[in-house]
Scaffold this active site. Structure first.
Site, short mmCIF file in Angstrom:
data_model
loop_
_atom_site.label_atom_id
_atom_site.label_comp_id
_atom_site.label_asym_id
_atom_site.label_seq_id
_atom_site.Cartn_x
_atom_site.Cartn_y
_atom_site.Cartn_z
N LYS A 1 50.87 74.77 -38.49
CA LYS A 1 49.95 74.07 -37.58
C LYS A 1 49.52 72.74 -38.22
O LYS A 1 49.55 71.69 -37.58
CB LYS A 1 48.71 74.93 -37.34
N ASN A 2 49.15 72.79 -39.50
CA ASN A 2 48.58 71.61 -40.15
C ASN A 2 49.62 70.57 -40.56
O ASN A 2 49.24 69.49 -41.00
CB ASN A 2 47.72 72.03 -41.34
N CYS B 1 31.66 71.42 -37.01
CA CYS B 1 32.26 72.69 -36.58
C CYS B 1 31.62 73.79 -37.41
O CYS B 1 30.80 73.53 -38.29
CB CYS B 1 33.77 72.63 -36.71
N ARG C 1 31.89 68.15 -41.62
CA ARG C 1 33.24 67.60 -41.56
C ARG C 1 33.23 66.17 -40.98
O ARG C 1 33.83 65.88 -39.96
CB ARG C 1 34.16 68.51 -40.77
N ASP D 1 41.65 77.67 -46.84
CA ASP D 1 42.07 78.35 -45.60
C ASP D 1 42.50 79.79 -45.84
O ASP D 1 42.76 80.51 -44.88
CB ASP D 1 43.23 77.59 -44.95
N ARG E 1 44.07 79.65 -31.99
CA ARG E 1 44.24 78.23 -32.34
C ARG E 1 45.27 78.07 -33.45
O ARG E 1 45.93 77.07 -33.55
CB ARG E 1 42.90 77.65 -32.82
C1 EPZ Z 1 42.41 69.91 -43.25
O1 EPZ Z 1 41.18 69.61 -42.63
C2 EPZ Z 1 42.93 71.15 -42.53
N1 EPZ Z 1 43.15 70.85 -41.11
C3 EPZ Z 1 41.93 72.29 -42.68
O2 EPZ Z 1 42.49 73.45 -42.06
C4 EPZ Z 1 41.73 72.57 -44.18
O3 EPZ Z 1 40.76 73.57 -44.34
C5 EPZ Z 1 41.27 71.29 -44.88
O4 EPZ Z 1 42.22 70.23 -44.64
C6 EPZ Z 1 41.14 71.46 -46.38
O5 EPZ Z 1 42.37 71.87 -46.91
C7 EPZ Z 1 44.24 70.14 -40.76
O6 EPZ Z 1 45.05 69.75 -41.59
C8 EPZ Z 1 44.42 69.88 -39.29
P1 EPZ Z 1 39.47 67.47 -45.46
P2 EPZ Z 1 40.47 68.20 -42.94
O7 EPZ Z 1 39.30 66.13 -44.87
O8 EPZ Z 1 41.47 67.16 -43.20
C9 EPZ Z 1 35.04 66.22 -46.57
C10 EPZ Z 1 42.51 75.35 -40.70
O9 EPZ Z 1 41.88 76.42 -40.78
N2 EPZ Z 1 35.32 64.94 -45.86
O10 EPZ Z 1 40.53 67.68 -46.49
O11 EPZ Z 1 39.46 67.98 -41.87
C11 EPZ Z 1 35.04 67.41 -45.63
O12 EPZ Z 1 33.78 67.56 -45.01
C12 EPZ Z 1 41.79 74.05 -40.97
O13 EPZ Z 1 43.73 75.24 -40.45
C13 EPZ Z 1 34.32 63.98 -45.82
O14 EPZ Z 1 33.21 64.17 -46.34
O15 EPZ Z 1 39.71 68.53 -44.29
C14 EPZ Z 1 35.37 68.55 -46.56
O16 EPZ Z 1 34.17 68.97 -47.21
C15 EPZ Z 1 40.31 74.26 -41.23
N3 EPZ Z 1 34.57 62.80 -45.17
C16 EPZ Z 1 36.30 67.91 -47.59
O17 EPZ Z 1 36.12 66.50 -47.47
C17 EPZ Z 1 35.78 62.55 -44.58
O18 EPZ Z 1 35.97 61.46 -44.01
C18 EPZ Z 1 37.79 68.20 -47.35
O19 EPZ Z 1 38.05 67.96 -45.99
C19 EPZ Z 1 36.78 63.56 -44.63
C20 EPZ Z 1 36.53 64.74 -45.29
#
Ligand code: EPZ
Length: 416
Positions: free
Chosen positions: A22-23, A115, A120, A303, A395
């Site tokens: 998915k990701n 969420c 996020r 995850d 999802r």
């Molecule tokens: C990706 O989400 C994945 N989703 C998530 O999978 C996964 O849990 C996550 O990466 C971490 O591995 C997809 O790839 C579609 P991040 P993403 O930006 O990119 C903070 C699932 O279950 N952050 O790496 O949204 C954020 O709040 C989903 O399949 C900021 O503060 O995660 C988090 O604490 C859930 N500002 C940390 O960074 C930003 O601009 C990591 O988030 C961006 C992120």
């Protein structure tokens, strides 16, 4: 609404085909916005989130020929608006922002709300786009971005962000000059996206490391590519095999993508072997407690934290699980405790003391991976477990109850 009903106690045995990631599929589908013509993508999984991004791309003017391989022509975009009603159902819709600004010079994308697992924010995506020269405004809950042509620069991500790295990589491929992403995410899905973009004619080096260099080009051609196997689905089923004391062979997956889980399962006394074409997992009854800390790749994946916690609820000893990526990713804990698990939350740590056996209960899914963990708990709990709000599950898991019942689980989906 559907619910899933499970009678616990069956061992899982047999072979299972892991679906496409998915990701990886979500950013790769968004990348079709950058190509002049029709892309062909293999192994796109049949998931609600994938359906949502296809709907969004069609609303922008893309034409999609469903099937495997899937064909998508996003070469004649008519709109640059990603509306709230679509983005609110899937935050990864933000992945169209980078490609739209790069290809069309403008975009109006709804800010994804928070969420269940955390606020996020997307501040790092916007900060990086501004660094590339885009004018960004937030108006009425939308990101309004305009740019003549983005200009390459060096960008340091304060936090390793997966979709942030992917969004900016897609913005930079058509920028003037060279862009360097520092503290970039190293996930296999980032590598898969870079391979697809390079197949379109992009010049990306270093994907998979924390420094990615992108030399801008003037245009990109359509590509044909395959989505990598879903390492989170694979990890979920590996834990299911360990949990039920069964023997399961996962086809079409790569242990190199989940080394951290393989290591932890072996530490817990579970047999994990890379065999021809996949991974074989054999549970040996008693599992030992292990400590887990979630980290960006190649650390233990957030995850798979909820799923691993279920394994620890029946392990011998005490396990400390630290969630360092998201601020609220213990939503499954209360539901597991209603099934008899012994878990104490202390800030971002969950202290899990092994118990004899969980007991079936009516439980509720709150987010995608929490719902997967409750299915796992139902597989081993004594009696019946009923999981409601299974739309969370759909999802990110393709026909999970079908795959599990083919392995011997007593599981069915019923209309509520
Ligand atoms: C990706 O989400 C994945 N989703 C998530 O999978 C996964 O849990 C996550 O990466 C971490 O591995 C997809 O790839 C579609 P991040 P993403 O930006 O990119 C903070 C699932 O279950 N952050 O790496 O949204 C954020 O709040 C989903 O399949 C900021 O503060 O995660 C988090 O604490 C859930 N500002 C940390 O960074 C930003 O601009 C990591 O988030 C961006 C992120």
């Amino acid at each position: 609404m559907d619910k899933i009903v499970i009678e616990g106690g069956n061992r899982l045995n047999g072979e299972i085909e892991i679906s496409g990631s998915k990701n990886a599929a979500l950013p790769i589908l968004a990348a079709s916005l950058l190509a002049d013509g029709c892309c062909t993508f293999h192994n796109i999984p049949n998931l609600v989130d994938v359906y949502t991004i296809k709907k969004l791309l069609i609303s922008l003017g893309a034409e999609i020929d469903e099937g495997d391989p899937l064909r998508i022509n996003a070469g004649n975009i008519k709109s640059c608006l990603a509306s709230y009603d679509l983005v609110k159902t899937m935050r990864a819709s933000i992945l169209v922002l980078g490609p739209l600004v790069a290809k069309m010079g403008r975009a109006r994308v709804s800010l994804p709300g928070g969420c269940a697992i955390g606020a996020r924010p997307v501040n790092l995506h916007l900060k990086a786009l501004r660094a590339l020269g885009a004018q960004i405004e937030i108006k009425d809950g939308y990101v309004e971005a305009v740019s003549k042509r983005l200009r390459g620069t060096t960008i340091f991500f304060d936090i390793s962000t997966v979709t942030g790295t992917e969004n900016i990589m897609m913005a930079a491929v058509l920028a003037e000059g060279t862009t360097v992403l520092e503290n970039a995410a190293r996930e296999p899905e980032v590598i898969n996206l870079a391979e697809v973009l390079n197949g379109m004619g992009a010049k990306i080096r270093g994907a998979g490391s924390d420094v990615i260099t992108i030399e801008g080009v003037s245009s990109l051609m359509p590509a044909e590519a395959a989505v990598i196997p879903d390492r989170v689905e694979a990890g979920t089923f590996m834990i299911a095999a360990a949990l039920t004391g069964g023997n399961v062979k996962l086809l079409n997956c790569r242990s190199s993508h989940i080394e951290s889980l393989v290591t932890k399962l072996r530490e817990a006394g579970v047999s994990v072997e890379q065999v021809g074409g996949g991974i074989e997992v054999s549970g040996s009854g008693q599992v030992m407690s292990v400590d887990i800390t979630t980290l960006p790749y190649p650390g233990f994946p957030t995850d798979l934290q909820a799923q691993m916690m279920v394994l620890m609820t029946g392990a011998k000893g005490i396990s400390v699980i630290r969630e360092t990526v998201f601020e609220n990713r213990f939503m499954h804990v209360n539901e597991l405790m209603r099934m008899g698990a012994d878990i104490l939350i202390d800030g971002n740590r969950a202290i899990v003391k092994g118990v004899e056996r969980l007991k079936g209960a009516q439980v509720m899914a709150t987010d995608l991976r929490a719902s997967a963990s409750l299915v796992l708990a139902g597989l081993v709990a004594k009696g019946t477990t009923e999981l409601s709000r299974v739309y969370h599950l759909d999802r990110g898991y393709e026909k999970i109850e079908g795959k599990l019942s083919r392995l011997g689980a007593n599981i069915k989906r019923v209309r509520e």
